[in-house]
Design a protein around this motif. Sequence first.
Motif, PDB file in Angstrom:
ATOM      1  N   ARG A 274       0.862  -1.190   0.000  1.00  0.00           N
ATOM      2  CA  ARG A 274       0.000   0.000   0.000  1.00  0.00           C
ATOM      3  C   ARG A 274       0.890   1.229   0.000  1.00  0.00           C
ATOM      4  O   ARG A 274       1.923   1.252   0.669  1.00  0.00           O
ATOM      5  CB  ARG A 274      -0.870   0.055   1.253  1.00  0.00           C
ATOM      6  N   VAL A 275       0.446   2.261  -0.711  1.00  0.00           N
ATOM      7  CA  VAL A 275       1.238   3.485  -0.819  1.00  0.00           C
ATOM      8  C   VAL A 275       0.573   4.576   0.019  1.00  0.00           C
ATOM      9  O   VAL A 275      -0.627   4.843  -0.148  1.00  0.00           O
ATOM     10  CB  VAL A 275       1.304   3.943  -2.300  1.00  0.00           C
ATOM     11  N   ALA A 276       1.341   5.201   0.902  1.00  0.00           N
ATOM     12  CA  ALA A 276       0.805   6.323   1.694  1.00  0.00           C
ATOM     13  C   ALA A 276       0.684   7.523   0.757  1.00  0.00           C
ATOM     14  O   ALA A 276       1.690   8.088   0.317  1.00  0.00           O
ATOM     15  CB  ALA A 276       1.735   6.627   2.860  1.00  0.00           C
ATOM     16  N   VAL A 277      -0.547   7.887   0.423  1.00  0.00           N
ATOM     17  CA  VAL A 277      -0.782   8.904  -0.618  1.00  0.00           C
ATOM     18  C   VAL A 277      -0.807  10.310  -0.019  1.00  0.00           C
ATOM     19  O   VAL A 277      -0.971  10.486   1.188  1.00  0.00           O
ATOM     20  CB  VAL A 277      -2.128   8.646  -1.347  1.00  0.00           C
ATOM     21  N   ASN A 278      -0.667  11.310  -0.891  1.00  0.00           N
ATOM     22  CA  ASN A 278      -0.874  12.703  -0.473  1.00  0.00           C
ATOM     23  C   ASN A 278      -2.365  12.912  -0.209  1.00  0.00           C
ATOM     24  O   ASN A 278      -3.199  12.116  -0.664  1.00  0.00           O
ATOM     25  CB  ASN A 278      -0.411  13.654  -1.578  1.00  0.00           C
ATOM     26  N   ASP A 279      -2.711  14.028   0.454  1.00  0.00           N
ATOM     27  CA  ASP A 279      -4.128  14.159   0.821  1.00  0.00           C
ATOM     28  C   ASP A 279      -5.040  14.471  -0.368  1.00  0.00           C
ATOM     29  O   ASP A 279      -6.260  14.429  -0.255  1.00  0.00           O
ATOM     30  CB  ASP A 279      -4.341  15.120   2.003  1.00  0.00           C
ATOM     31  N   ASP A 280      -4.451  14.736  -1.559  1.00  0.00           N
ATOM     32  CA  ASP A 280      -5.304  14.881  -2.752  1.00  0.00           C
ATOM     33  C   ASP A 280      -5.384  13.561  -3.532  1.00  0.00           C
ATOM     34  O   ASP A 280      -5.849  13.529  -4.666  1.00  0.00           O
ATOM     35  CB  ASP A 280      -4.784  16.002  -3.662  1.00  0.00           C
ATOM     36  N   MET A 281      -4.903  12.458  -2.921  1.00  0.00           N
ATOM     37  CA  MET A 281      -4.915  11.098  -3.477  1.00  0.00           C
ATOM     38  C   MET A 281      -3.841  10.872  -4.547  1.00  0.00           C
ATOM     39  O   MET A 281      -3.862   9.853  -5.234  1.00  0.00           O
ATOM     40  CB  MET A 281      -6.295  10.685  -4.047  1.00  0.00           C
ATOM     41  N   THR A 282      -2.906  11.821  -4.697  1.00  0.00           N
ATOM     42  CA  THR A 282      -1.809  11.568  -5.645  1.00  0.00           C
ATOM     43  C   THR A 282      -0.729  10.737  -4.965  1.00  0.00           C
ATOM     44  O   THR A 282      -0.605  10.700  -3.738  1.00  0.00           O
ATOM     45  CB  THR A 282      -1.171  12.872  -6.179  1.00  0.00           C
ATOM     46  N   SER A 283       0.079  10.115  -5.822  1.00  0.00           N
ATOM     47  CA  SER A 283       1.215   9.331  -5.341  1.00  0.00           C
ATOM     48  C   SER A 283       2.258  10.277  -4.745  1.00  0.00           C
ATOM     49  O   SER A 283       2.436  11.396  -5.236  1.00  0.00           O
ATOM     50  CB  SER A 283       1.795   8.574  -6.543  1.00  0.00           C
ATOM     51  N   PRO A 284       2.989   9.843  -3.706  1.00  0.00           N
ATOM     52  CA  PRO A 284       4.030  10.714  -3.148  1.00  0.00           C
ATOM     53  C   PRO A 284       5.187  10.929  -4.120  1.00  0.00           C
ATOM     54  O   PRO A 284       5.986  11.847  -3.941  1.00  0.00           O
ATOM     55  CB  PRO A 284       4.502   9.958  -1.900  1.00  0.00           C
ATOM     56  N   TYR A 290      -2.878   8.940  -9.488  1.00  0.00           N
ATOM     57  CA  TYR A 290      -3.787   8.864  -8.341  1.00  0.00           C
ATOM     58  C   TYR A 290      -3.824   7.407  -7.890  1.00  0.00           C
ATOM     59  O   TYR A 290      -3.958   6.504  -8.720  1.00  0.00           O
ATOM     60  CB  TYR A 290      -5.186   9.352  -8.732  1.00  0.00           C
ATOM     61  N   ILE A 291      -3.676   7.208  -6.592  1.00  0.00           N
ATOM     62  CA  ILE A 291      -3.680   5.837  -6.063  1.00  0.00           C
ATOM     63  C   ILE A 291      -4.900   5.717  -5.157  1.00  0.00           C
ATOM     64  O   ILE A 291      -5.059   6.486  -4.196  1.00  0.00           O
ATOM     65  CB  ILE A 291      -2.376   5.550  -5.303  1.00  0.00           C
ATOM     66  N   ILE A 292      -5.788   4.787  -5.499  1.00  0.00           N
ATOM     67  CA  ILE A 292      -7.095   4.742  -4.819  1.00  0.00           C
ATOM     68  C   ILE A 292      -7.481   3.306  -4.457  1.00  0.00           C
ATOM     69  O   ILE A 292      -7.008   2.353  -5.067  1.00  0.00           O
ATOM     70  CB  ILE A 292      -8.196   5.382  -5.708  1.00  0.00           C
ATOM     71  N   GLY A 293      -8.346   3.188  -3.467  1.00  0.00           N
ATOM     72  CA  GLY A 293      -8.810   1.860  -3.058  1.00  0.00           C
ATOM     73  C   GLY A 293      -7.781   1.166  -2.183  1.00  0.00           C
ATOM     74  O   GLY A 293      -6.985   1.808  -1.491  1.00  0.00           O
ATOM     75  N   ASP A 294      -7.769  -0.167  -2.248  1.00  0.00           N
ATOM     76  CA  ASP A 294      -6.952  -0.938  -1.307  1.00  0.00           C
ATOM     77  C   ASP A 294      -5.446  -0.835  -1.538  1.00  0.00           C
ATOM     78  O   ASP A 294      -4.670  -1.324  -0.716  1.00  0.00           O
ATOM     79  CB  ASP A 294      -7.375  -2.415  -1.342  1.00  0.00           C
ATOM     80  N   VAL A 295      -5.009  -0.239  -2.638  1.00  0.00           N
ATOM     81  CA  VAL A 295      -3.563  -0.016  -2.809  1.00  0.00           C
ATOM     82  C   VAL A 295      -3.125   1.305  -2.180  1.00  0.00           C
ATOM     83  O   VAL A 295      -1.937   1.611  -2.138  1.00  0.00           O
ATOM     84  CB  VAL A 295      -3.126  -0.065  -4.303  1.00  0.00           C
ATOM     85  N   ALA A 296      -4.094   2.091  -1.692  1.00  0.00           N
ATOM     86  CA  ALA A 296      -3.757   3.382  -1.074  1.00  0.00           C
ATOM     87  C   ALA A 296      -3.824   3.268   0.445  1.00  0.00           C
ATOM     88  O   ALA A 296      -4.694   2.590   0.986  1.00  0.00           O
ATOM     89  CB  ALA A 296      -4.742   4.450  -1.543  1.00  0.00           C
ATOM     90  N   ALA A 297      -2.901   3.940   1.116  1.00  0.00           N
ATOM     91  CA  ALA A 297      -2.995   4.064   2.578  1.00  0.00           C
ATOM     92  C   ALA A 297      -3.276   5.537   2.853  1.00  0.00           C
ATOM     93  O   ALA A 297      -2.505   6.407   2.447  1.00  0.00           O
ATOM     94  CB  ALA A 297      -1.688   3.634   3.224  1.00  0.00           C
ATOM     95  N   VAL A 298      -4.422   5.798   3.496  1.00  0.00           N
ATOM     96  CA  VAL A 298      -4.851   7.182   3.713  1.00  0.00           C
ATOM     97  C   VAL A 298      -4.904   7.452   5.207  1.00  0.00           C
ATOM     98  O   VAL A 298      -5.532   6.693   5.959  1.00  0.00           O
ATOM     99  CB  VAL A 298      -6.253   7.420   3.099  1.00  0.00           C
ATOM    100  N   LYS A 299      -4.250   8.526   5.607  1.00  0.00           N
ATOM    101  CA  LYS A 299      -4.173   8.801   7.045  1.00  0.00           C
ATOM    102  C   LYS A 299      -5.401   9.562   7.531  1.00  0.00           C
ATOM    103  O   LYS A 299      -5.854  10.507   6.896  1.00  0.00           O
ATOM    104  CB  LYS A 299      -2.919   9.613   7.336  1.00  0.00           C
ATOM    105  N   ASP A 300      -5.932   9.097   8.654  1.00  0.00           N
ATOM    106  CA  ASP A 300      -6.996   9.828   9.340  1.00  0.00           C
ATOM    107  C   ASP A 300      -6.298  10.925  10.149  1.00  0.00           C
ATOM    108  O   ASP A 300      -5.578  10.631  11.105  1.00  0.00           O
ATOM    109  CB  ASP A 300      -7.735   8.843  10.267  1.00  0.00           C
ATOM    110  N   GLN A 301      -6.492  12.193   9.725  1.00  0.00           N
ATOM    111  CA  GLN A 301      -5.734  13.285  10.356  1.00  0.00           C
ATOM    112  C   GLN A 301      -6.081  13.429  11.833  1.00  0.00           C
ATOM    113  O   GLN A 301      -5.266  13.898  12.624  1.00  0.00           O
ATOM    114  CB  GLN A 301      -5.982  14.621   9.621  1.00  0.00           C
TER     115      GLN A 301
END
Length: 394
Positions: A274-284, A290-301
């Motif tokens: 999983r890739v920790a994405v930027n908050d606009d869902m782009t790849s770091p 854009y990395i979305i769904g189960d391949v994305a790791a999204v932080k709960d701020q």
Amino acid sequence: MLIMTDVLVLGAGYAGLRACKQLAKSKLDLNITLVNKNSYNYDATALETVAAGATAPENIMMDIADVTSNKVHFIQDEVEVINRNQNSVVLKNSKQELKYDYLFNALGFEPETFGTPGADEYALQISNIDNAVADYETVVKHLETYQKTGNKDYLSMVVVGGGLTSAELLGELVHQIPKWARKYGFDKADFQLTCIGPNLLSMFDEKQRAYAQRYLEKHGVKFILGQNVKSVSDTGVIYGDNNHNLPARTVFWTAGVSGSHVIEKSGYPEHRDRVAVNDDMTSPTNANEYIIGDVAAVKDQSTGRFYPPTGQIAIQEANIAVANLKAKLTHSKPVPFTYRSLGTVCSLGPTTGIAYDLLGFPIKLTGILVPTIKNLIFKRSAFELSGLKAALQR
Ligand SMILES: Cc1cc2nc3c(=O)[nH]c(=O)nc-3n(C[C@H](O)[C@H](O)[C@H](O)COP(=O)(O)OP(=O)(O)OC[C@H]3O[C@@H](n4cnc5c(N)ncnc54)[C@H](O)[C@@H]3O)c2cc1C
């Protein structure tokens, strides 16, 4: 001269199909291409019903052609690798190399067995239509073997894990056991169904957890909690600090998932694919991805922790990612991803379940309405993708 932007979407799960739908109706000048392994999409959140033999696979499948706009060019193939620095994707079967201006990576999840010896080889996994169908075939084969030989190890089944998938699978299985008992000639009390895992449904409060455990125990499930399975073989599992041996011919592995292996293979910075994405869902690493769904790791701020990957969050990520591509192409400001939970629902078979935070309100629900709500969620998702007919077919 009109210059079209090439947008490539990888994966036709919840995230990829939602991205296609939003891109197609965005009024941008886009060449949209979707690549998916199969010609169909499936409701991954209902795979456990297929694995338990409670639902026919076709009930949770939709043809991709039926659910995508004619603005989307579909290619059935498997993604081999993403050449991120060359803006291209290599396909496994055709060996074709597809170029893109923008990429939506929605390749989804795969089972994760954490290196547990024998788990990949002997345990049944639930991550796509093929393995869910094969799981049920194995269950039937084992029941038939019991019928022929009388060997009760074939009536012993273990579910490894304690999360939503494990509990939902147990709920489906306990509903099937009386039918199997009649068909394969055994007393249902002789069927040993054991769940081994660190805990059960830790995301629910104590009262709802206790309800789920009591309900499943009443229907014959034995829980061994606070323990981990150390190895799996064709005759059973070894678990716990004292290496207990539990004979069982059928072992379901529902103890974890990771993102697609293509993530690591393509050199992304990742943890469990999983890739920790930027908050606009782009790849770091690549602003045009854009990395979305189960391949994305999204932080709960608010907590600093990553959200658990779910179908629900995958759809919301796709919506934001497409909105942000639109913002980029029209020189507007991107919006950060914020998650609005529509609730956590755990059905325990077709007649009961537990749920909380329904529609984002602090509502907790226990009992018969829960499977109905889960079914309505499927129907709504099918309706949003392809209209009333698809929703009614579900
Ligand atoms: C049994 C079970 C029950 C669940 N229950 C719930 C629930 O109740 N609620 C909830 O919100 N979530 C639930 N989940 C989690 C949910 O299913 C996932 O979070 C969700 O499917 C992720 O969506 P996605 O679009 O990211 O990926 P996926 O649904 O995995 O879709 C990925 C797509 O990409 C395709 N693909 C993969 N690799 C390749 C490749 N190399 N080349 C081409 N195509 C490829 C796949 O075939 C698939 O079509 C459950 C999961 C399971 C397994």
